[in-house]
Design a protein around this motif. Structure first.
Motif, PDB file in Angstrom:
ATOM      1  N   ASP B 246       0.825  -1.303   0.081  1.00  0.00           N
ATOM      2  CA  ASP B 246       0.032  -0.024  -0.176  1.00  0.00           C
ATOM      3  C   ASP B 246       0.948   1.289   0.151  1.00  0.00           C
ATOM      4  O   ASP B 246       0.428   2.191  -0.489  1.00  0.00           O
ATOM      5  N   ILE B 247       2.148   1.284   0.307  1.00  0.00           N
ATOM      6  CA  ILE B 247       2.833   2.174   0.091  1.00  0.00           C
ATOM      7  C   ILE B 247       3.713   2.351  -1.202  1.00  0.00           C
ATOM      8  O   ILE B 247       3.477   3.439  -1.694  1.00  0.00           O
ATOM      9  N   GLU B 249       2.911   1.120  -3.829  1.00  0.00           N
ATOM     10  CA  GLU B 249       1.918   1.183  -4.944  1.00  0.00           C
ATOM     11  C   GLU B 249       1.715   2.885  -5.314  1.00  0.00           C
ATOM     12  O   GLU B 249       1.280   2.983  -6.629  1.00  0.00           O
ATOM     13  N   ASP B 250       1.670   3.754  -4.745  1.00  0.00           N
ATOM     14  CA  ASP B 250       1.802   4.929  -5.110  1.00  0.00           C
ATOM     15  C   ASP B 250       2.837   5.611  -6.086  1.00  0.00           C
ATOM     16  O   ASP B 250       2.559   6.102  -6.984  1.00  0.00           O
ATOM     17  N   PHE B 251       4.104   4.937  -5.842  1.00  0.00           N
ATOM     18  CA  PHE B 251       5.201   5.075  -6.471  1.00  0.00           C
ATOM     19  C   PHE B 251       5.059   4.485  -7.899  1.00  0.00           C
ATOM     20  O   PHE B 251       5.301   4.965  -9.141  1.00  0.00           O
ATOM     21  N   GLU B 253       2.248   3.673  -9.393  1.00  0.00           N
ATOM     22  CA  GLU B 253       1.243   4.460  -9.982  1.00  0.00           C
ATOM     23  C   GLU B 253       1.967   5.619 -10.869  1.00  0.00           C
ATOM     24  O   GLU B 253       1.534   5.701 -12.084  1.00  0.00           O
TER      25      GLU B 253
END
Lengths: 161, 617
Positions: B246-247, B249-251, B253
C-alpha cells in the motif's frame, strides 16, 4: 501524491493507533496532525499521582506532526507543543524532535507515520542522549539521572497536566 | 622568509596563489567553495556564462544553464571546475590573506588560535588549511553541496533541455588541464547532453529519465506494455524486501502512469512524448515518486541477489542496512553499487545498454573510464540496435549524454531536403559567367566576386538546367563578400542585397531604418536581373544590415560558424572556389564533419525571401 498518501496513512493510524495516543485530524488541514500523547507508564513522563488511577496515566503531551508538501520524499516534522524535559526535544517554543528516521538524510519515502508515532513513544521511554538536541539535558540524563528525573517530573507537573 | 614553520601552510598558500593559477590540488576545495558561494549566493540563476576569456561566440543555448551543483557525499572532496568567479574569489581571498599576513605578528598566539580554529573547524580533510577567515565562506558553500531542499533553492530545471555538449567544454575552459582536454574531446563523440539538477537525486533522476527516454527511442508501443508487465513481476521482490504494497503502489502508479502516457503518445504519433517526459521529470512530486520506485527496485534487487553485491559492501553490517541508508533514504545520491544494480534490474532486461562515462582527473586525452552494460534481447544475447542510455559522471554529479546518432533528425516533419553536391553548383559557374557576358568588377578579383557573381547569375542558369530553385540556396551564403572592399557603387549595392539573408537575425533587431541603400538597388539589380524587379519586400529587408556591416571589415570568423544567426545553419563560408572544392568545406564529402547542404524552406523564405524571389522567378 502527498494528499493521497497522507489520507492512506491516516486510515492506517486510526486502525492501529499506538496505545496512549490520540490523533486529532482536521480534514481541512490534513497536513497538520495534532497528536495527544500520554507519557508512557515506564517513562518519567507519566504523572506519578495519577499512576494509581488506571484509566489515564501520565502527563498529557500535545504534539504536532506536519507534513511538508514534498511528503513522502521529505520527513514529517514532529514538534512538541507541550514543554517537555527531554534530551531529544528542543527546549524552545518549537519543541522539535529530529532524530533517527525523522532526519532528512535518513528519511525513507516508504516510512510510515505509525513508525514515527512508535519512535516518539520509544524515545519517551528511553531517550537517546547520544543524539541529543539539548546537550545539557543529555548530560543530566547521563551523568546525573536523579536530577534529570526530578526536573522531568517537575516539568510534567507544571506543563503537561 | 623568516616565518615560523607553523605558518608555513598558511603563508605558502598566499604565495602559491600569486604564482600560479589555483589548480593546485590543495586549493580545490576552497575554490570550489568560492565558486559555489558565488554562484549560489546571488540568486536562482546558474553560474555565469559565458566565460569572458572565451571568444564572444555565444553558446547556442545562452544560459544553457549548466547548473553545476556538486552533490552527494562525494561532493566535499571533489574538484570543481574553475571559472572566473573562482578566480575573482581567489583575488578577494588573496587580498584577505595578504591582509592577515601583514597583520600577523605574534606567531605563537596566532598559531595557537589557528590550532584552536582547526580543532573547532568542522570541515573535514583539507579544511584545516583554510585560514580562519575562510571558515565563514566555506561553511555556507559546503551547505550548498547539500541543498536543504530541492524546491526552495531553484537551480535550474530538474532535468534540462538537450543541448550541445560543447557547453561542458566551455564550462571547464578554465579548469584543470586534464579536464580541459577531456571535455574538449567530448563533443566529438557525445554531441549532446542534458543537465540534471544537483539536488542529491541527480544520479537517480538521470538513470530514470534515460530509461524512459530509451523507451521512447525504441519507439515500440508494445515495449511499454512489456516493460510494465516485467516491472509488475518484480514487485514480488519488493514484497520480499519488506516494502508494503500500500505504500509502494503510489510510486508504482506514477511510474506506470508515465509509461502509459508515453505509450499513448507514441501510439498516437503526436510527437508530444518527449515533452511529456521532460515535463513529468520536472514535476518534483511525480519525478520523486518515479525515482523512489527505482530506488526501491534497486534495493530489492540487491537484497535478493546478496551473492553479487555483498562482496562490495563489506563495510556494512548487512545488505539491509546498506540499502536503507544508501538507497532507500530519500536524500541519498546513487552510488556505484546501486547504479550497477539498476543496470542489472532495469536496464539490461529492458534490452537497453547503459554507459557511464567517468570524467575524472586520471591522465588521458579523453574520458577513459567507462562503465558499460549491454542490453540483453529476448534471445539472451546482447541486442545490437538497442538504445543506449549514456550518463556523464563527475565526482558527485550525474548528467545525461547523447551521441549524435541517438537522435536522428526528424526527417518526416521537415519536408523534402535537397542535397546538392559541391561539384554540382560548381558546374554552373562558367556558364553563368559566360552566359551573362557582363564584366563584373568583382569577377576579376580572384576569390572575391566569384560566388557573388554566381548568385547574381543564377536566374539564367536555373532556367537552363533545372526549374528547381533549391540549388540556389547553396550559393546564397555570401556573407564573406559583403565586407569586401567595394570598388564601385553598383557592385556594392548588389552586395547589400546578398547580405541580407545572412544577417537576417539582425534585421529583426533593427527595423528598417536606413533607406538610403534603397536608392542604390533598383538601378543595379535591374540590369543584372533582367526578369523581375525585386519585390518590395527584399528592398525592405536588405538595407539595414548592409549598412551595419559596412566598411572594409570582413565578418568575424565566428559568424561563419554553424548556428550563428537564426536559421543560417547552412550558410557555409565559401570564400573561394578553391576552398569550396576542398575538403575543408564541410559540404565536401571528404570533410570529417561532412554536412551536406540542405535547403530548408523556412529559413529560405523567412530570411532570403527578397533575393530568392528576385532570382527564381
Amino acid at each position: 501524491m502527498s494528499t493521497k498518501r497522507i489520507m492512506k496513512e491516516y486510515g492506517e493510524c486510526v486502525a492501529d493507533t499506538p496505545e496512549g495516543m490520540k490523533i486529532n485530524f482536521d480534514e481541512n488541514k490534513i497536513t497538520k496532525w495534532e497528536v495527544l500523547l500520554d507519557g508512557p507508564d515506564q517513562s518519567v513522563y507519566a504523572l506519578p499521582e495519577v499512576l494509581s488511577v488506571s484509566v489515564r496515566q501520565g502527563g498529557h503531551f500535545k504534539l504536532e506532526i506536519s507534513f511538508p508538501p514534498e511528503y513522502p520524499f521529505k520527513p514529517p516534522v514532529v514538534s512538541f507543543k507541550t514543554k517537555i524535559y527531554h534530551p531529544n526535544v528542543s527546549n524552545d517554543d518549537k519543541g522539535s524532535m529530529c532524530l533517527g528516521l525523522l532526519r532528512a538524510e535518513e528519511w525513507k519515502p516508504p516510512n510510515k507515520v505509525v513508525a514515527v508515532l512508535r519512535l516518539i513513544q520509544t524515545l519517551l521511554i528511553e531517550p537517546n542522549p547520544d543524539d541529543a538536541i539539548e546537550p545539557s539535558i543529555a548530560n543530566d540524563y547521563k551523568e546525573n539521572y536523579k536530577e534529570f528525573e526530578k526536573t522531568a517530573k517537575e516539568w510534567v507537573k507544571r506543563y503537561a497536566k | 622568509m623568516s616565518r615560523p614553520q607553523v605558518l608555513n601552510g598558511f603563508h605558502h598558500y598566499g604565495q602559491q596563489q600569486q604564482q600560479q593559477p589555483p589548480f593546485d590540488g590543495l586549493l580545490h576545495l576552497q575554490h570550489a567553495a568560492h565558486a559555489h558561494a558565488h554562484t549560489h549566493a546571488p540568486g536562482p540563476m546558474y553560474r555565469p556564462l559565458p566565460v569572458p576569456s572565451l571568444p564572444m561566440r555565444a553558446p547556442e543555448h545562452p544560459a544553457a544553464g549548466y547548473n553545476h551543483q556538486h552533490t552527494g557525499h562525494h561532493g566535499r572532496t571533489s574538484t570543481v571546475p574553475m571559472s572566473d568567479p573562482a578566480y575573482l574569489a581567489a583575488d578577494d581571498e588573496l587580498a584577505q590573506l595578504q591582509k592577515l599576513s601583514n597583520e600577523y605578528e605574534p606567531e605563537t598566539t596566532v598559531s595557537a588560535e589557528r590550532r584552536a580554529q582547526r580543532a573547532a573547524c568542522s570541515v573535514p580533510t583539507r579544511a584545516p588549511r583554510a585560514k580562519p577567515r575562510l571558515r565563514g565562506l566555506l561553511l555556507p558553500a559546503l551547505r550548498a553541496f547539500h541543498p536543504p531542499s530541492a524546491t526552495d533553492t531553484p537551480q535550474g530545471p530538474l532535468v534540462g533541455e538537450r543541448q550541445s555538449s560543447s557547453a561542458i567544454a566551455t564550462e571547464y575552459a578554465n579548469a584543470d588541464p586534464v579536464y580541459r582536454v577531456k571535455t574538449a574531446a567530448l563533443p566529438s563523440k557525445y554531441a549532446y547532453f542534458r543537465t540534471c539538477r544537483g539536488d542529491g537525486h541527480c544520479g537517480w533522476r538521470a538513470i530514470a529519465f534515460t530509461y524512459y527516454e530509451a523507451m521512447l527511442r525504441a519507439g515500440d508501443v508494445l515495449k511499454f506494455e512489456e516493460e510494465e508487465a516485467r516491472l509488475t513481476s518484480m514487485h514480488n521482490l519488493l514484497n520480499l524486501a519488506g516494502f508494503s504494497e500500500d505504500i509502494y503502489e503510489d510510486f508504482v502508479e506514477e511510474a506506470f502512469g508515465l509509461l502509459q502516457k508515453l505509450a499513448g503518445s507514441v501510439r498516437a504519433m503526436d510527437g508530444a512524448a518527449a515533452d511529456i517526459l521532460l515535463q513529468t521529470f520536472n514535476d518534483f512530486g511525480t519525478a520523486m515518486a518515479i525515482i523512489t520506485y527505482f530506488k526501491l527496485l534497486a534495493s530489492a534487487w540487491i537484497q535478493s541477489n546478496p551473492n553479487e553485491y555483498q562482496p562490495f559492501l563489506l563495510d556494512y553490517p548487512d545488505l539491509k542496512t546498506y540499502c536503507q541508508h544508501n538507497i532507500e533514504a530519500s536524500n541519498c545520491e546513487i552510488d556505484h553499487v546501486a547504479m550497477a544494480a539498476l543496470a542489472e534490474a532495469m536496464v539490461k532486461p529492458a534490452g537497453f545498454g547503459l554507459e557511464v562515462l567517468y570524467l575524472d582527473r586520471s591522465p588521458g586525452a579523453e574520458i577513459n573510464n567507462t562503465y558499460r552494460v549491454d542490453g540483453v534481447g529476448p534471445d539472451g544475447y546482447p541486442s545490437a540496435n538497442a538504445p543506449t542510455m549514456r550518463l556523464l559522471y563527475r565526482p558527485g554529479h550525474y548528467d545525461i549524454l547523447y551521441k549524435a546518432e541517438d537522435f536522428p533528425p526528424p526527417v518526416a516533419s521537415q519536408g523534402p531536403i535537397h542535397v546538392a553536391l559541391a561539384g554540382y553548383t560548381d558546374g554552373f559557374v562558367p556558364n553563368s559567367l559566360s552566359s551573362s557576358g557582363i564584366t563584373d568588377v568583382m569577377a576579376f578579383i580572384p576569390g572575391l566576386s566569384y560566388p557573388a557573381g554566381l548568385g547574381q547569375r543564377w536566374p539564367p542558369v536555373s532556367y537552363d538546367y533545372t526549374p528547381n530553385p533549391a540549388p540556389q540556396t547553396q550559393v546564397a551564403p555570401v556573407p564573406a563578400y559583403t565586407p569586401a572592399p567595394t570598388p564601385a557603387v553598383p557592385v556594392a549595392s548588389n552586395h547589400q542585397e546578398y547580405v541580407a539573408p545572412v544577417h537576417a537575425s539582425h534585421v529583426n533587431h533593427h527595423p528598417p531604418t536606413n533607406h538610403h541603400t534603397l536608392h542604390l538597388e533598383p538601378p543595379v539589380t535591374l540590369p543584372i536581373h533582367p526578369p523581375p524587379a525585386p519585390p518590395p519586400l527584399s528592398i525592405e529587408r536588405a538595407p539595414p544590415v548592409s549598412v551595419e556591416r559596412g566598411g572594409p571589415f570582413r565578418p568575424s570568423m565566428y559568424e561563419f560558424e554553424p548556428g550563428y544567426g537564426a536559421g543560417q545553419v547552412h550558410s557555409l563560408p565559401f570564400q573561394t572556389s578553391i576552398f569550396r572544392n576542398s575538403h575543408y568545406n564541410t559540404a565536401h564529402f571528404l570533410n570529417p564533419d561532412f554536412q551536406p547542404e540542405e535547403w530548408s524552406p523556412d529559413s529560405e523564405y523567412s530570411t532570403n525571401r527578397g533575393r530568392h524571389k528576385s532570382t527564381s522567378q
